[in-house]
Write a protein that holds these residues in place. Structure first.
Motif, PDB file in Angstrom:
ATOM      1  N   ALA A   1       1.307   4.535  -8.808  1.00  0.00           N
ATOM      2  CA  ALA A   1       2.159   4.827  -9.964  1.00  0.00           C
ATOM      3  C   ALA A   1       3.529   4.175  -9.824  1.00  0.00           C
ATOM      4  CB  ALA A   1       2.305   6.338 -10.139  1.00  0.00           C
ATOM      5  N   SER A   2       4.054   4.137  -8.610  1.00  0.00           N
ATOM      6  CA  SER A   2       5.372   3.533  -8.401  1.00  0.00           C
ATOM      7  C   SER A   2       5.321   2.026  -8.644  1.00  0.00           C
ATOM      8  CB  SER A   2       5.888   3.836  -6.991  1.00  0.00           C
ATOM      9  OG  SER A   2       5.146   3.139  -5.996  1.00  0.00           O
TER      10      SER A   2
ATOM     11  N   PHE B   1      -0.796  10.909  -2.208  1.00  0.00           N
ATOM     12  CA  PHE B   1       0.070   9.836  -1.723  1.00  0.00           C
ATOM     13  C   PHE B   1      -0.382   8.476  -2.266  1.00  0.00           C
ATOM     14  CE2 PHE B   1       1.181  12.685   2.022  1.00  0.00           C
ATOM     15  CZ  PHE B   1       2.489  12.897   1.601  1.00  0.00           C
ATOM     16  N   GLN B   2      -1.685   8.254  -2.297  1.00  0.00           N
ATOM     17  CA  GLN B   2      -2.198   6.983  -2.822  1.00  0.00           C
ATOM     18  C   GLN B   2      -1.862   6.831  -4.303  1.00  0.00           C
ATOM     19  OE1 GLN B   2      -6.293   7.547  -1.728  1.00  0.00           O
ATOM     20  NE2 GLN B   2      -6.104   6.368   0.188  1.00  0.00           N
TER      21      GLN B   2
ATOM     22  N   VAL C   1       0.818  -1.208   0.000  1.00  0.00           N
ATOM     23  CA  VAL C   1       0.000   0.000   0.000  1.00  0.00           C
ATOM     24  C   VAL C   1       0.858   1.267   0.000  1.00  0.00           C
ATOM     25  CG1 VAL C   1      -0.192   0.186   2.517  1.00  0.00           C
ATOM     26  CG2 VAL C   1      -2.056   1.039   1.061  1.00  0.00           C
ATOM     27  N   LEU C   2       2.135   1.121   0.389  1.00  0.00           N
ATOM     28  CA  LEU C   2       3.044   2.269   0.376  1.00  0.00           C
ATOM     29  C   LEU C   2       3.715   2.444  -0.986  1.00  0.00           C
ATOM     30  CD1 LEU C   2       4.770   1.901   3.878  1.00  0.00           C
ATOM     31  CD2 LEU C   2       2.750   3.264   3.256  1.00  0.00           C
ATOM     32  N   GLY C   3       3.517   1.483  -1.882  1.00  0.00           N
ATOM     33  CA  GLY C   3       4.122   1.588  -3.200  1.00  0.00           C
ATOM     34  C   GLY C   3       5.373   0.742  -3.335  1.00  0.00           C
ATOM     35  N   SER C   4       6.109   0.990  -4.395  1.00  0.00           N
ATOM     36  CA  SER C   4       7.327   0.254  -4.700  1.00  0.00           C
ATOM     37  C   SER C   4       8.532   0.914  -4.042  1.00  0.00           C
ATOM     38  CB  SER C   4       7.552   0.203  -6.216  1.00  0.00           C
ATOM     39  OG  SER C   4       8.870  -0.174  -6.513  1.00  0.00           O
TER      40      SER C   4
ATOM     41  N   TRP D   1       9.305   9.110  -2.656  1.00  0.00           N
ATOM     42  CA  TRP D   1       9.254   9.601  -1.287  1.00  0.00           C
ATOM     43  C   TRP D   1       9.282   8.516  -0.221  1.00  0.00           C
ATOM     44  CZ3 TRP D   1       4.282  12.569  -2.931  1.00  0.00           C
ATOM     45  CH2 TRP D   1       4.629  13.607  -3.808  1.00  0.00           C
ATOM     46  N   ILE D   2       8.874   7.302  -0.551  1.00  0.00           N
ATOM     47  CA  ILE D   2       8.788   6.220   0.445  1.00  0.00           C
ATOM     48  C   ILE D   2       9.550   5.019  -0.081  1.00  0.00           C
ATOM     49  CG2 ILE D   2       7.273   4.739   1.805  1.00  0.00           C
ATOM     50  CD1 ILE D   2       5.003   6.776   1.286  1.00  0.00           C
ATOM     51  N   THR D   3      10.652   4.682   0.565  1.00  0.00           N
ATOM     52  CA  THR D   3      11.460   3.559   0.116  1.00  0.00           C
ATOM     53  C   THR D   3      11.989   2.818   1.335  1.00  0.00           C
ATOM     54  OG1 THR D   3      13.341   2.939  -1.291  1.00  0.00           O
ATOM     55  CG2 THR D   3      13.532   5.019  -0.093  1.00  0.00           C
TER      56      THR D   3
END
Length: 532
Positions: free
Chosen positions: A499-500, A493-494, A49-52, A58-60
């Motif tokens: 997209a990531s 953010f979602q 849910v936080l992406g890739s 921004w989130i890794t």
């Protein structure tokens, strides 16, 4: 000692250059371990849910699958970067369910290295390379020191400042050459005076015994209670001899030069292209599985740990040294900041304003080249401050002289006052002198530094480091869960997360090169010229 600083401040005033300093850029990177509600290192995958973790801007993740890294894009004001960071962490917390973000630099309870899952980035060549690099770090240094968290402060001077400033200095070089030289002077002073940040911001004077994994405690470390080790005058053990430092520098032959950008780039390139017999014994590809990217002194540039790095944003699969060589320095990354356990963001506005003062002080203060002897003194000063910074008798080596840390801290902070006054003028605010006053109080009273406050709370509450950190983590979790995000921002953010994930899928589906060829091309610096 501060004559050139005073002269340069007069020149900025006389030539009305204040407006050209207004649009400096600040970016923040904050690392935080995901832990279970019981305070154990999370064994879950990075939440989808936080992406890739590979492609999200921004989130890794950093070293471990559980070590989140939150990154803000550059902002016009430092306070805006802090607000952006708070918004990212609010969004993250609202997706974590029962997990916590550990709110100190030193990690939670570790049940040996098997607890630490190296970060995964998918099946693309880029993702595999990131994972194998981390495998190499595990083989070379062990996993535990890699899950120590920190905050990185990224700062660029207003680009509009350089041309008029060059004219005032009467410098006839190309503008980029002048800018790079100014930034390298800033970098040298950040190293030279960087022990001050460790004293003022250090918030890791204690560790959980489990961090050592049964190893004997280093000299100087004492038992706080059954579960905790500490150093009575410690400020930032993260930056000391138990953290991820280049302690093997002499043994492996790393010698990075900061006297100019060309020397910095060439010395790093030498280290990443020079074989190391010790690392060759590990093996690179064993039974068809990579253990490290190569057996050189450094696998890639990022393996060289420094408190400060000159940086240039990368284009595609560009190597950091190539980016610096091609386009010069765009910003400076200060890496010696502990996570402040007393604030949900890990950093306060006053601390940020002070970092701006410190950056401009280091830019404008005279910055002679660093000799081998001074480089040794810089490292020693850092270690002494990390382990004994609040000791009233501890002495540093400054310009070849032995001086009391407390006297040198007071002297430096007082010398920064005209810089803070200049920034007040630039931004038409009083926050810079106010923040300087608050740091000066810490220089006169070590008992109110963050490291002292942490030990004081632990003592007052009869709690271990773990109990202190868990209590603070729970407090901050409640803060973020109660904090409301604008619906439009939540939607952004979602969308970034979705997209990531799509970008990672496209990257994996479009892979045309086998990994061995990809790695060879990357390490040779030719990947940007090859269709992957």
């Amino acid at each position: 000692m501060y004559h050139l600083l005073e002269q340069r401040l007069r020149e900025i005033d006389a030539h009305h250059l204040h407006p050209y300093l207004r649009n400096a850029r600040t970016g923040l990177e904050k690392e935080s371990l995901r832990v279970s509600s019981e305070g154990r290192l999370s064994q879950r995958d990075h939440p989808a849910v936080l992406g890739s973790a590979l492609t999200h801007p921004w989130i890794t993740t950093d070293y471990a699958e559980s070590l989140l890294e939150l990154i803000t894009p550059p902002q016009e004001r430092a306070a805006e970067a802090l607000d952006f960071l708070l918004n990212i962490e609010t969004f993250v917390y609202q997706q974590l369910n029962d997990e916590l973000l550990w709110t100190t630099s030193m990690p939670c309870v570790l049940s040996g290295e098997r607890d630490i899952r190296i970060a995964e980035y998918g099946s693309s060549n880029a993702g595999r390379m990131k994972h194998i690099y981390r495998e190499g770090l595990a083989w070379r240094y062990g996993k535990a020191m890699q899950v120590i968290a920190g905050i990185h402060f990224n700062y660029s001077i207003d680009e509009a400042f350089w041309q008029p400033w060059q004219q005032v200095q009467g410098d006839a070089r190309e503008l980029r050459t002048f800018r790079d030289a100014q930034y390298m002077g800033l970098v040298r002073n950040l190293q030279r005076y960087g022990w001050l940040i460790i004293y003022l911001f250090g918030t890791s004077p204690a560790i959980c015994k489990s961090f050592l994994g049964g190893r004997k405690a280093p000299e100087g470390m004492e038992e706080f209670n059954e579960y905790t080790l500490y150093e009575p005058f410690g400020t930032s053990l993260r930056m000391g001899n138990i953290g991820y430092t280049n302690s093997k520098e002499n043994k492996t032959g790393v010698s990075v030069c900061y006297n100019d950008l060309d020397s910095y780039v060439s010395s790093l390139r030498q280290a990443i292209n020079t074989p190391c017999p010790e690392y060759a014994n590990i093996g690179v590809k064993v039974a068809g599985q990579y253990r490290q990217l190569n057996a050189n002194i450094l696998q890639i540039e990022n393996e060289y740990y420094s408190t400060v790095r000159p940086k240039q944003p990368l284009q595609g699969f560009e190597k950091p040294t190539d980016a610096l060589d091609r386009r010069g320095i765009a910003y400076v990354e200060l890496r010696s900041i502990d996570v402040n356990a007393f604030h949900p963001a890990g950093l306060t506005r006053r601390q940020l304003f002070f970092l701006e003062v410190f950056m401009h002080f280091c830019l404008l203060q005279e910055s002679p080249l660093v000799s081998a002897d001074e480089f040794h003194a810089i490292n020693q000063n850092q270690m002494l401050t990390a382990h004994r910074g609040r000791d009233p008798e501890v002495r540093l080596s400054c310009l070849g002289k032995s001086v009391l840390l407390r006297d040198q801290a007071r002297d430096l902070l007082q010398a920064m006052r005209p810089v803070a006054e200049m920034l007040n003028t630039v931004h038409a605010e009083d926050c810079y002198t106010d923040c300087l006053d608050s740091q000066i109080q810490l220089a006169y009273n070590p008992d109110i530094t963050p490291s002292a406050r942490m030990l004081e709370e632990m003592q007052a509450n009869h709690e271990s480091f773990f109990a202190f950190a868990q209590r603070k983590s729970l407090e901050h979790r409640e803060y973020f869960l109660q904090r409301a995000l604008d619906p439009a921002l939540t939607g952004e953010f979602q969308q970034q997360a979705k997209a990531s994930l799509a970008r990672q899928q496209v990257l994996e589906a479009g892979e045309k090169m086998d990994f061995d060829s990809f790695l060879k091309a990357y390490l040779s610096g030719t990947l940007a010229d090859v269709k992957n």
